[in-house]
Structures are given as structure tokens and as C-alpha cells.
Write a protein that holds these residues in place. Structure first.
Motif, PDB file in Angstrom:
ATOM      1  N   LEU A  21      15.070   5.450  19.395  1.00  0.00           N
ATOM      2  CA  LEU A  21      16.527   5.578  19.343  1.00  0.00           C
ATOM      3  C   LEU A  21      17.004   5.716  17.901  1.00  0.00           C
ATOM      4  CD1 LEU A  21      19.057   5.650  21.045  1.00  0.00           C
ATOM      5  CD2 LEU A  21      19.104   3.140  21.020  1.00  0.00           C
ATOM      6  N   ARG A  22      16.370   4.996  17.008  1.00  0.00           N
ATOM      7  CA  ARG A  22      16.715   5.080  15.576  1.00  0.00           C
ATOM      8  C   ARG A  22      16.495   6.494  15.047  1.00  0.00           C
ATOM      9  NH1 ARG A  22      14.381   4.108  10.350  1.00  0.00           N
ATOM     10  NH2 ARG A  22      15.704   2.758   9.045  1.00  0.00           N
ATOM     11  N   THR A  23      15.373   7.091  15.426  1.00  0.00           N
ATOM     12  CA  THR A  23      15.074   8.455  14.985  1.00  0.00           C
ATOM     13  C   THR A  23      16.090   9.441  15.535  1.00  0.00           C
ATOM     14  OG1 THR A  23      12.705   7.982  14.785  1.00  0.00           O
ATOM     15  CG2 THR A  23      13.343  10.293  15.026  1.00  0.00           C
ATOM     16  N   ARG A  24      16.442   9.291  16.807  1.00  0.00           N
ATOM     17  CA  ARG A  24      17.422  10.187  17.416  1.00  0.00           C
ATOM     18  C   ARG A  24      18.756  10.127  16.668  1.00  0.00           C
ATOM     19  NH1 ARG A  24      19.102   9.782  23.164  1.00  0.00           N
ATOM     20  NH2 ARG A  24      20.012  11.767  22.562  1.00  0.00           N
ATOM     21  N   ILE A  25      19.180   8.929  16.328  1.00  0.00           N
ATOM     22  CA  ILE A  25      20.464   8.757  15.639  1.00  0.00           C
ATOM     23  C   ILE A  25      20.375   9.316  14.220  1.00  0.00           C
ATOM     24  CG2 ILE A  25      22.105   7.053  14.750  1.00  0.00           C
ATOM     25  CD1 ILE A  25      21.285   5.275  17.175  1.00  0.00           C
ATOM     26  N   MET A  26      19.313   8.995  13.497  1.00  0.00           N
ATOM     27  CA  MET A  26      19.175   9.440  12.115  1.00  0.00           C
ATOM     28  C   MET A  26      19.129  10.960  12.011  1.00  0.00           C
ATOM     29  SD  MET A  26      16.263   8.510   9.228  1.00  0.00           S
ATOM     30  CE  MET A  26      16.616   6.752   9.194  1.00  0.00           C
ATOM     31  N   HIS A  27      18.505  11.610  12.977  1.00  0.00           N
ATOM     32  CA  HIS A  27      18.348  13.073  12.940  1.00  0.00           C
ATOM     33  C   HIS A  27      19.523  13.812  13.567  1.00  0.00           C
ATOM     34  CE1 HIS A  27      13.691  12.667  12.520  1.00  0.00           C
ATOM     35  NE2 HIS A  27      14.342  12.342  11.421  1.00  0.00           N
ATOM     36  N   GLY A  28      20.580  13.087  13.899  1.00  0.00           N
ATOM     37  CA  GLY A  28      21.784  13.743  14.389  1.00  0.00           C
ATOM     38  C   GLY A  28      21.658  14.291  15.799  1.00  0.00           C
ATOM     39  N   GLU A  29      20.809  13.679  16.628  1.00  0.00           N
ATOM     40  CA  GLU A  29      20.674  14.137  18.011  1.00  0.00           C
ATOM     41  C   GLU A  29      21.817  13.631  18.895  1.00  0.00           C
ATOM     42  OE1 GLU A  29      16.779  13.882  19.820  1.00  0.00           O
ATOM     43  OE2 GLU A  29      15.848  13.702  17.854  1.00  0.00           O
ATOM     44  N   VAL A  30      22.629  12.729  18.335  1.00  0.00           N
ATOM     45  CA  VAL A  30      23.731  12.133  19.084  1.00  0.00           C
ATOM     46  C   VAL A  30      25.026  12.366  18.316  1.00  0.00           C
ATOM     47  CG1 VAL A  30      24.544  10.054  20.247  1.00  0.00           C
ATOM     48  CG2 VAL A  30      22.101  10.319  19.775  1.00  0.00           C
ATOM     49  N   ASP A  31      26.060  12.811  19.003  1.00  0.00           N
ATOM     50  CA  ASP A  31      27.354  13.060  18.366  1.00  0.00           C
ATOM     51  C   ASP A  31      28.040  11.749  17.993  1.00  0.00           C
ATOM     52  OD1 ASP A  31      27.498  15.904  18.429  1.00  0.00           O
ATOM     53  OD2 ASP A  31      27.863  15.813  20.590  1.00  0.00           O
ATOM     54  N   PRO A  32      28.959  11.785  17.002  1.00  0.00           N
ATOM     55  CA  PRO A  32      29.744  10.596  16.677  1.00  0.00           C
ATOM     56  C   PRO A  32      30.573  10.146  17.883  1.00  0.00           C
ATOM     57  CG  PRO A  32      30.000  12.284  14.970  1.00  0.00           C
ATOM     58  CD  PRO A  32      29.274  12.923  16.110  1.00  0.00           C
TER      59      PRO A  32
END
Length: 215
Positions: A21-32
Motif C-alpha cells: 500500500l505504501r508503494t502504491r501511494i508513493m508512486h501516485g497510483e491513488v488520487d488525492p
């Protein structure tokens, strides 16, 4: 005879969920501002609610997720003031890391940075925002590892984590058609052993894009 006990699977499940989940967030896979549920996280990573809850708890502590008073979990939608603060932190920390890396910047490192920059260009051409963010961070991390300052690098990665969803938003706004030109300035300064030029190039690279979001 000592009884053999099975290792508890929970810590590994929690760590896998946290890192994924940390990687997904750091790499911008999730919108603000994207809402998340423990059930949804558990389903995505194939774990129970407990590892999902522990991963969320750690990410909230790192500023990668927000937890409202009602218990709603979401990625942060940063204010202009918060973006400016994080951009200033990037400037302070990453300029220092680059400066410390310069004495150890051998040609193999420079060749590696040029290769990564080529991959960034490929991501731009294919309009792969997540790939762009991932390889852009790889460029910076590869340089900063040469600083041999793990605590400082960990601080930089925490800032990247908090900015991940915002970087996705920034990529969409910038509509890039080439790799960041300040990367070429960074590589040129490394080749020349030019510390003032390196510090300026890194400072410009890590702040110029974010300024667009607060204009």
C-alpha cells in the motif's frame, strides 16, 4: 524434546500489506482524497482485517493516509500551504543528499542515472503517469544512496510518500513531453564535480513542478 511452533503469519502479512500500500501511494497510483476501507485493503492484498488495520495505522502515522474523527480513511488532498511546506522540505533534504553524494559520484553512477532518465522519457511518451513517478523517484534515490546518509534518505522518502497522490495530480496538469530537463543539469554537474551547480539543479528540479499546483 522441544515442540516446534509455527511462525505467526500475521507480521509478514501486515508487512506485505504495509509495503504494498505504501508503494502504491508513493508512486501516485491513488488520487488525492481517495477513500479506503479495511475490507477493501484486505481483499486487495489477500489478508484479514488485522494486517490491513495495522498497515493503515502505520501509514496514518507517516502522513500517507488520513483518518477522520468518524473513522474514514483516505489519501490526503493537500492544501497549497502543505504543498509549499513539503516542497521546501524536499529542497532542504535532497539538496543536502545530492551534495553529500557528489564525492562518490563515479562514472558507473552517472551512466546509471542517464539510463534511468532514458526510461523516464519512455514513460512520458507512453503517458504512463505511475511509471513516470516511479522512475523519477528511482533517479533521485539512486543518486542519494551515494550520500550514505540513511536517516536523511528515510526523511526524503517520507516526504515523497506524503506527496505521492499529489504528484499524480501534478503529472496530469503538466502534460510532459520529455523527461525533466533539470535531470540533465544534475548529470552535467555530477560529471563536472560542480557542487553549486548540482545544488541549484536539484533544488530547481524538486520544487519547480510543485509550484504549478499552488500558483
Amino acid at each position: 524434546m522441544l515442540l516446534q511452533t509455527r511462525p505467526d503469519p500475521s507480521p509478514s502479512a501486515h508487512d506485505r500489506t504495509y509495503r504494498g500500500l505504501r508503494t502504491r501511494i508513493m508512486h501516485g497510483e491513488v488520487d488525492p482524497g481517495t477513500a479506503m476501507t479495511l475490507r477493501g485493503i484486505g481483499k486487495e492484498f489477500g489478508v484479514s482485517m488485522t494486517p490491513a488495520r495495522e498497515a493503515v495505522r502505520r501509514l496514518v502515522a507517516e502522513g500517507a493516509l488520513q483518518l477522520s474523527s468518524s473513522g474514514r480513511v483516505s489519501t490526503p488532498d493537500l492544501s497549497n500551504e502543505r504543498i509549499e511546506e513539503l516542497a521546501a522540505l524536499r529542497s532542504l533534504i535532497e539538496v543536502e543528499l545530492a551534495s553529500r553524494a557528489l564525492p562518490r559520484a563515479h562514472m558507473a553512477l552517472i551512466d546509471r542515472l542517464q539510463a534511468i532518465n532514458g526510461t523516464i522519457s519512455e514513460m512520458v511518451i507512453s503517458h504512463d503517469s505511475v511509471g513516470y513517478i516511479r522512475t523519477n523517484l528511482e533517479f533521485h534515490r539512486t543518486l542519494y544512496l551515494r550520500a550514505q546518509a540513511p536517516a536523511m534518505l528515510a526523511m526524503a522518502e517520507t516526504v515523497w510518500l506524503q506527496l505521492g497522490p499529489t504528484m499524480r495530480k501534478l503529472y496530469t496538469k503538466m502534460r510532459r513531453n520529455e523527461a525533466p530537463h533539470f535531470h540533465r543539469h544534475i548529470i552535467a554537474a555530477l560529471k563536472a564535480g560542480d557542487e553549486p551547480g548540482l545544488r541549484l539543479a536539484v533544488r530547481s528540479d524538486v520544487t519547480q513542478g510543485l509550484k504549478m499546483l499552488v500558483a
